[in-house]
Design an enzyme around this catalytic site. Structure first.
Site, mmCIF file in Angstrom:
data_model
loop_
_atom_site.group_PDB
_atom_site.id
_atom_site.type_symbol
_atom_site.label_atom_id
_atom_site.label_comp_id
_atom_site.label_asym_id
_atom_site.label_seq_id
_atom_site.Cartn_x
_atom_site.Cartn_y
_atom_site.Cartn_z
ATOM 1 N N SER A 102 -1.746 7.126 1.846
ATOM 2 C CA SER A 102 -1.889 6.169 1.331
ATOM 3 C C SER A 102 -0.733 5.107 2.267
ATOM 4 O O SER A 102 0.156 5.714 2.868
ATOM 5 C CB SER A 102 -1.402 5.736 -0.093
ATOM 6 O OG SER A 102 -0.154 6.131 -0.465
ATOM 7 N N SER A 262 2.896 -0.269 -3.699
ATOM 8 C CA SER A 262 3.426 0.942 -3.783
ATOM 9 C C SER A 262 3.922 1.231 -5.539
ATOM 10 O O SER A 262 4.250 0.482 -6.104
ATOM 11 C CB SER A 262 4.986 0.981 -2.940
ATOM 12 O OG SER A 262 5.527 2.328 -3.588
#
Length: 297
Positions: A102, A262
């Site tokens: 990611s 995040s």
């Protein structure tokens, strides 16, 4: 079932086969080979030199080789034991490879980066049970660490260590403060985020003299949406400006460098020391960009 457990089971199975082959099956094959060669030599002696096969030496060697050859089930078990054992030892105690899935660590780490993680720096842990057998050095603020996600320990996360046990970490109005001291930020040129196809505000952050780049869009609201329930949640205070947390003993406060993209300690809480896997330190491959290979901060 995690990969470490699968690898451990393979070590046991192939190891038992390897030992059995060395102690039992190989001696049996050697005796059979010697008996076959002796019988071949006797046959050659009976027919005499005049009628002896001129290819007898090659035939004799081939007969011996056939008798010494491992059966297929040993070839696919015992023969692989040394390789599997080396992989298991290196992966468990030296370095372990991971792939970045990611964009939470952009711009430091990109999706598709293959990284190496140091498994002994923070102390060696026994695989499977994760029991620490050596202390190693303590984690430091600014380290990039792989750890097992507290909500699902079958999943590995990678973040930067921001708060150590006992630290008070505040992330308010998009600014990071540790123990009452603001973390210095220096503006950098805007970063082109290929994942989002656009430019993002980039800053250089200085944590205890260790500098790294972060993405932080001042236009994004500072408050935390979707914080979960987690152990020691009472150590954190959420408000319209963000969050303030006191890190409990044996835990760490983790954040991604891509601050607005995040899922980190601001949302799911603290990373326990027992979940630490190791320190990320090197990009060994990125098939989309070979220039990515190398160390990082």
């Amino acid at each position: 079932m995690n990969f470490a457990l699968i690898l451990f089971v393979l070590v046991i199975i192939t190891g038992v086969a390897w030992v059995a082959d060395k102690l039992v099956f190989l001696p049996q094959r050697r005796r059979a080979a010697e008996a076959a060669v002796d019988e071949f030599d006797r046959q050659q002696a009976r027919i005499g030199e005049r009628f002896a096969d001129e290819n007898a030496p090659a035939t004799r060697a081939r007969l011996r080789e056939e008798k010494l050859r491992q059966p297929w089930w040993l070839e696919y078990t015992a023969s692989f034991f040394p390789v599997i054992l080396i992989v298991f030892v290196v992966r468990s105690f030296v370095v372990e490879p991971f792939k970045i899935p990611s964009g939470s660590m952009v711009p430091t780490l990109l999706v598709g980066d293959f990284i190496l993680v140091n498994k002994y720096d923070y102390g060696i842990r026994l695989p499977i049970v994760n029991t620490k057998i050596t202390e190693g050095r303590p984690l430091q603020r600014g380290d990039i660490v792989v750890f097992r996600y507290p909500k699902d320990e079958s999943v590995d996360y990678i973040k930067r260590v921001i708060g150590l046990p006992g630290d008070v970490v505040a992330y308010q109005d998009k600014k990071l403060t540790i123990n009452g001291k603001p973390v210095p930020e220096t503006p950098l040129p805007d970063y082109f985020d290929e994942e989002r196809i656009g430019y993002a505000k980039q800053f250089e952050e200085d944590i205890d003299g260790r500098k790294n780049a972060i993405l932080n869009n001042p236009a994004v609201p500072p408050f935390i949406v979707g914080a979960e329930d987690y152990p020691y949640r009472d150590n954190c205070k959420y408000d319209a400006q963000g969050v303030v947390c006191k890190v409990p003993p044996g835990n760490y406060f983790m954040m991604g460098d891509n601050r607005d993209n995040s899922a980190d300690s601001r949302y799911w809480g603290f990373a326990p020391d027992k979940n630490i896997v190791g320190r990320a330190f090197f990009i060994w491959m990125n098939f989309s960009n070979l220039k990515r290979i190398g160390g990082f901060h």
